[in-house]
Scaffold this motif. Structure first.
Motif, mmCIF file in Angstrom:
data_model
loop_
_atom_site.group_PDB
_atom_site.id
_atom_site.type_symbol
_atom_site.label_atom_id
_atom_site.label_comp_id
_atom_site.label_asym_id
_atom_site.label_seq_id
_atom_site.Cartn_x
_atom_site.Cartn_y
_atom_site.Cartn_z
ATOM 1 N N LEU A 296 0.835 -1.194 0.000
ATOM 2 C CA LEU A 296 0.000 0.000 0.000
ATOM 3 C C LEU A 296 0.876 1.253 0.000
ATOM 4 O O LEU A 296 1.748 1.423 0.851
ATOM 5 C CB LEU A 296 -0.895 -0.012 1.237
ATOM 6 N N HIS A 297 0.649 2.138 -0.974
ATOM 7 C CA HIS A 297 1.482 3.335 -1.064
ATOM 8 C C HIS A 297 0.736 4.469 -1.763
ATOM 9 O O HIS A 297 -0.328 4.288 -2.331
ATOM 10 C CB HIS A 297 2.781 3.024 -1.808
ATOM 11 N N HIS A 298 1.331 5.647 -1.684
ATOM 12 C CA HIS A 298 0.799 6.816 -2.390
ATOM 13 C C HIS A 298 1.976 7.696 -2.780
ATOM 14 O O HIS A 298 3.101 7.512 -2.318
ATOM 15 C CB HIS A 298 -0.192 7.588 -1.505
ATOM 16 N N HIS A 299 1.729 8.672 -3.651
ATOM 17 C CA HIS A 299 2.793 9.567 -4.100
ATOM 18 C C HIS A 299 2.188 10.882 -4.559
ATOM 19 O O HIS A 299 0.979 10.980 -4.781
ATOM 20 C CB HIS A 299 3.604 8.933 -5.235
ATOM 21 N N ASP A 300 3.030 11.901 -4.703
ATOM 22 C CA ASP A 300 2.500 13.213 -5.073
ATOM 23 C C ASP A 300 2.569 13.469 -6.574
ATOM 24 O O ASP A 300 2.486 14.599 -7.025
ATOM 25 C CB ASP A 300 3.197 14.342 -4.301
ATOM 26 N N HIS B 73 -2.941 2.910 -3.275
ATOM 27 C CA HIS B 73 -3.219 1.635 -3.939
ATOM 28 C C HIS B 73 -2.166 0.601 -3.591
ATOM 29 O O HIS B 73 -1.082 0.918 -3.110
ATOM 30 C CB HIS B 73 -3.338 1.826 -5.454
ATOM 31 N N GLU B 74 -2.535 -0.647 -3.835
ATOM 32 C CA GLU B 74 -1.612 -1.780 -3.684
ATOM 33 C C GLU B 74 -1.985 -2.819 -4.736
ATOM 34 O O GLU B 74 -3.128 -2.873 -5.203
ATOM 35 C CB GLU B 74 -1.678 -2.373 -2.277
ATOM 36 N N ILE B 75 -0.997 -3.625 -5.120
ATOM 37 C CA ILE B 75 -1.199 -4.629 -6.171
ATOM 38 C C ILE B 75 -0.780 -5.994 -5.647
ATOM 39 O O ILE B 75 0.247 -6.128 -4.976
ATOM 40 C CB ILE B 75 -0.373 -4.274 -7.426
ATOM 41 N N HIS B 76 -1.583 -7.010 -5.956
ATOM 42 C CA HIS B 76 -1.273 -8.382 -5.562
ATOM 43 C C HIS B 76 -1.330 -9.284 -6.797
ATOM 44 O O HIS B 76 -2.360 -9.344 -7.477
ATOM 45 C CB HIS B 76 -2.266 -8.874 -4.509
ATOM 46 N N ASN B 77 -0.222 -9.949 -7.084
ATOM 47 C CA ASN B 77 -0.195 -10.903 -8.189
ATOM 48 C C ASN B 77 -1.018 -12.131 -7.852
ATOM 49 O O ASN B 77 -1.088 -12.543 -6.695
ATOM 50 C CB ASN B 77 1.235 -11.380 -8.464
ATOM 51 N N ASN B 78 -1.624 -12.742 -8.874
ATOM 52 C CA ASN B 78 -2.182 -14.069 -8.684
ATOM 53 C C ASN B 78 -1.039 -15.061 -8.543
ATOM 54 O O ASN B 78 0.056 -14.838 -9.076
ATOM 55 C CB ASN B 78 -3.078 -14.449 -9.865
ATOM 56 N N PRO B 79 -1.247 -16.166 -7.806
ATOM 57 C CA PRO B 79 -0.177 -17.155 -7.605
ATOM 58 C C PRO B 79 0.453 -17.588 -8.935
ATOM 59 O O PRO B 79 -0.252 -17.955 -9.875
ATOM 60 C CB PRO B 79 -0.897 -18.321 -6.929
ATOM 61 N N GLY B 80 1.770 -17.489 -9.020
ATOM 62 C CA GLY B 80 2.491 -17.919 -10.209
ATOM 63 C C GLY B 80 2.432 -16.951 -11.369
ATOM 64 O O GLY B 80 2.943 -17.245 -12.453
#
Length: 285
Positions: A35-39, A76-83
Motif C-alpha cells: 500500500l502506497h501513495h505519491h505526489d 493503492h496496492e497490487i497483488h499478483n495471482n499465484p504464479g
C-alpha cells in the motif's frame, strides 16, 4: 500493535529545473506492491499477467487491457495471482505539466474527477488497447531520445493517452464552464494537492492574489458548491479510502486527511456519509 500505513513514494524528486517531471517504463512485478501513495499522477496499462489492485479501497481485477489512472495521493496496492508475473506500461508525471493554457481547462476538470465522477480503472476494448500501447511506445521512444521538441511531444501524447482513458468509460461528462483565466482550475488543482494541509479561504486568497469574495463567487459559478464543501468532500473521500484500505486508528485517519479536531471529523463524516467512521469501516471491510 503495528498498523498498516500507506508508504510514501517519490520517484520524481530527482528531476532538475528545466527537466520535464515525467517518467515512463515497462515494469515487471513479481510480487505484491505494498500500500502506497505519491505526489505525482500515474497512468498504467497491464500488458501481461493477472492479479488484483486495491485502489482507494476499491478492489478490482488486473488483466491484460486493464488501465488505471491515479491522481496524486490516491492510495493503492497490487497483488499478483499465484504464479503470475504482472507487466505494465507505467507513466508517472507531475500533473501540473498538463495545464499551460485555458484550452486545457476541460481536460483538467475531467482528470480531477477520477475516482469520484468516474472509475479510476477500466478494462479497455481490443482496439483501444492497441491504440494506447502505440501511444505508450511513442512516449517511451521520445523519453529516451533527444529530438527537438521532446517535451512538447511527450506532453501531447500524454494528453492523448489520458483522453483515451477517459473516453473508454463511455461517460457523459457534465463539465461546468471554466473562466478563461483558469483561476478556478488552478485553485482546484492546488486544493487536490494540499487538501490534507491547513487550508482556508484567506490562505487561498493570499496565494492566488484574489479576494475572498471573488474566490467564493468562482466556487459558486463553476463548482456549484462552497470551498468548504469541496474541501470536506476531498478529505472525507480520502478518509473512506484509508478506513477501508488500512487498520489505522480512526483518530489517526482524521489527522492524516487534514482535520485538526476528531470531533469535527466525526461530525463532517456523518454529514457526508450518513454513518460514523467506525460503522463505515465495519460495513465496508
Amino acid at each position: 500493535m503495528m498498523f498498516k500505513f500507506p508508504e510514501y513514494h517519490d520517484v520524481l524528486n530527482k528531476y532538475k529545473k528545466g527537466q520535464l517531471p515525467f517518467y515512463i517504463s515497462i515494469n515487471t512485478l513479481n510480487s505484491s506492491s505494498l500500500l502506497h501513495h505519491h505526489d505525482f499522477a500515474e497512468l498504467s496499462l497491464v500488458i501481461e499477467g493477472t492479479g488484483n489492485e486495491i485502489l482507494n479501497g476499491v478492489n478490482h481485477e488486473m488483466k491484460p487491457g486493464t488501465a488505471s489512472f491515479l491522481l496524486p495521493h490516491h492510495i493503492h496496492e497490487i497483488h499478483n495471482n499465484p504464479g503470475s508475473q504482472i507487466r505494465t506500461y507505467c507513466c508517472m508525471f507531475d500533473i501540473n505539466i498538463l495545464f499551460d493554457s485555458p484550452i486545457d481547462a476541460e481536460l483538467g476538470r475531467m482528470l480531477l474527477g477520477s475516482g469520484q465522477d468516474y472509475s479510476s480503472y477500466v478494462d479497455m476494448t481490443e482496439g483501444d488497447i492497441v491504440q494506447l500501447k502505440k501511444i505508450f511506445d511513442d512516449m517511451i521512444h521520445e523519453f529516451h531520445c533527444s529530438m527537438p521538441g521532446k517535451n512538447s511531444f511527450i506532453r501531447a501524447k500524454l494528453t492523448e493517452a489520458l483522453l483515451l482513458f477517459i473516453r473508454t468509460h463511455n461517460h457523459q461528462f457534465d463539465i461546468p464552464a471554466v473562466s478563461s483565466n483558469t483561476k478556478i482550475l488552478d485553485i482546484l488543482r492546488y486544493i487536490h494537492l494540499h487538501y490534507a494541509e491547513e487550508l482556508s479561504l484567506d490562505s487561498l486568497a493570499l496565494k492566488f492574489e484574489l479576494s475572498v469574495p471573488h474566490i467564493c463567487r468562482l466556487f459558486k459559478e463553476h463548482v456549484g458548491e462552497s470551498f468548504l464543501e469541496y474541501l470536506h468532500n476531498l478529505r472525507i473521500q480520502s478518509a473512506c479510502n484509508l478506513l477501508v484500505s488500512t487498520k489505522m486508528p480512526i483518530a489517526d485517519v482524521s489527522v492524516e486527511v487534514g482535520f485538526e479536531s476528531y470531533r469535527t471529523f466525526s461530525r463532517v463524516f456523518n454529514q457526508f456519509k450518513g454513518v460514523s467512521p467506525t460503522n463505515y469501516r465495519m460495513y465496508n471491510k
